[in-house]
Design an enzyme around this catalytic site. Structure first.
Site, PDB file in Angstrom:
ATOM      1  N   CYS A  71       0.888  -1.369  -0.030  1.00  0.00           N
ATOM      2  CA  CYS A  71       0.074  -0.032  -0.193  1.00  0.00           C
ATOM      3  C   CYS A  71       0.764   1.250  -0.125  1.00  0.00           C
ATOM      4  O   CYS A  71       0.411   2.404  -0.123  1.00  0.00           O
ATOM      5  CB  CYS A  71      -0.939   0.068   1.187  1.00  0.00           C
ATOM      6  SG  CYS A  71      -0.203   0.309   2.680  1.00  0.00           S
ATOM      7  N   CYS A 103      -1.022   7.959  18.916  1.00  0.00           N
ATOM      8  CA  CYS A 103       0.045   7.333  19.676  1.00  0.00           C
ATOM      9  C   CYS A 103      -0.852   7.310  21.319  1.00  0.00           C
ATOM     10  O   CYS A 103      -1.305   8.231  21.500  1.00  0.00           O
ATOM     11  CB  CYS A 103       1.130   7.915  19.936  1.00  0.00           C
ATOM     12  SG  CYS A 103       2.207   7.575  21.441  1.00  0.00           S
ATOM     13  N   HIS A 154      -3.696   5.038   9.902  1.00  0.00           N
ATOM     14  CA  HIS A 154      -5.100   4.600  10.035  1.00  0.00           C
ATOM     15  C   HIS A 154      -5.015   2.996  10.276  1.00  0.00           C
ATOM     16  O   HIS A 154      -4.155   2.474   9.876  1.00  0.00           O
ATOM     17  CB  HIS A 154      -6.010   4.846   8.616  1.00  0.00           C
ATOM     18  CG  HIS A 154      -6.070   6.350   8.607  1.00  0.00           C
ATOM     19  ND1 HIS A 154      -5.468   7.308   8.236  1.00  0.00           N
ATOM     20  CD2 HIS A 154      -7.233   7.075   9.336  1.00  0.00           C
ATOM     21  CE1 HIS A 154      -5.998   8.464   8.268  1.00  0.00           C
ATOM     22  NE2 HIS A 154      -7.133   8.497   8.939  1.00  0.00           N
ATOM     23  N   ARG A 188      -4.750  -4.253   9.476  1.00  0.00           N
ATOM     24  CA  ARG A 188      -3.567  -3.563   8.654  1.00  0.00           C
ATOM     25  C   ARG A 188      -3.568  -2.233   9.156  1.00  0.00           C
ATOM     26  O   ARG A 188      -4.230  -1.254   9.051  1.00  0.00           O
ATOM     27  CB  ARG A 188      -3.867  -3.556   7.272  1.00  0.00           C
ATOM     28  CG  ARG A 188      -2.646  -2.763   6.373  1.00  0.00           C
ATOM     29  CD  ARG A 188      -2.871  -2.756   4.946  1.00  0.00           C
ATOM     30  NE  ARG A 188      -4.441  -2.731   4.649  1.00  0.00           N
ATOM     31  CZ  ARG A 188      -4.527  -1.120   3.915  1.00  0.00           C
ATOM     32  NH1 ARG A 188      -3.686  -0.348   3.682  1.00  0.00           N
ATOM     33  NH2 ARG A 188      -5.741  -0.982   3.459  1.00  0.00           N
ATOM     34  N   CYS A 206      -1.872   0.938   8.982  1.00  0.00           N
ATOM     35  CA  CYS A 206      -1.030   1.587   7.869  1.00  0.00           C
ATOM     36  C   CYS A 206      -0.452   2.933   8.327  1.00  0.00           C
ATOM     37  O   CYS A 206      -1.188   3.824   8.655  1.00  0.00           O
ATOM     38  CB  CYS A 206      -2.339   1.867   6.799  1.00  0.00           C
ATOM     39  SG  CYS A 206      -1.425   2.629   5.212  1.00  0.00           S
TER      40      CYS A 206
HETATM   41 FE    FE Z   1       3.968   9.392  21.171  1.00  0.00          FE
END
Ligand code: FE
Length: 132
Positions: free
Chosen positions: A65, A96, A105, A117, A119
């Site tokens: 991707c 985070c 995402h 997944r 990404c």
């Molecule tokens: Fe962080």
């Protein structure tokens, strides 16, 4: 883990321009340009903003991707999830869990065992090689 908070000015000092654009302004690095896209060394991926441990190398896979992809984070609370309806799409944004920095995402077309997944932007991550 403790919540990490800095002002916009403090983030600007800590981060490079590109890190600031992606992590703090929800930018996206251009596909196929990320430094960690084709990195398959053994190690640990941490948040480029705060050092929070996010992904292990054995969960990284080639998703074709254009961005580094993982099938699961190190711990459930390593990351946080947010509904993202920008750009006329409905996606799940991943940030985070410690500093709130934008990572990328998550999609549900990944490989076993999770089918997910993650990404991620290379620029949101730092790689730390470990001896395996
Ligand atoms: Fe962080």
């Amino acid at each position: 883990m403790s919540k990490i908070e800095y002002s916009e000015e403090e983030w600007k000092e800590k981060l490079t321009e590109e890190e600031f654009r992606v992590l703090r302004q929800k930018g996206t690095e251009r596909a196929w340009t990320g430094e960690l896209l084709n990195n398959y060394e053994t190690g640990l991926y941490t948040c480029a903003g705060c050092g929070n441990e996010l992904f292990k190398s054995d969960t990284k896979f080639d998703s074709a991707c254009g961005w580094p992809s993982f099938f699961e984070p190190i711990k459930k609370d390593s990351v946080k999830y947010h509904l993202d309806k920008s750009f006329g799409m409905t996606r799940t944004e991943v940030t985070c869990g410690a500093c709130g920095g934008h990572l990328g995402h998550v999609f549900h077309d990944g490989p076993p065992p999770t089918g997910d997944r993650y990404c991620m932007n290379s620029v949101s991550l730092k790689f730390h090689k470990t001896s395996d």
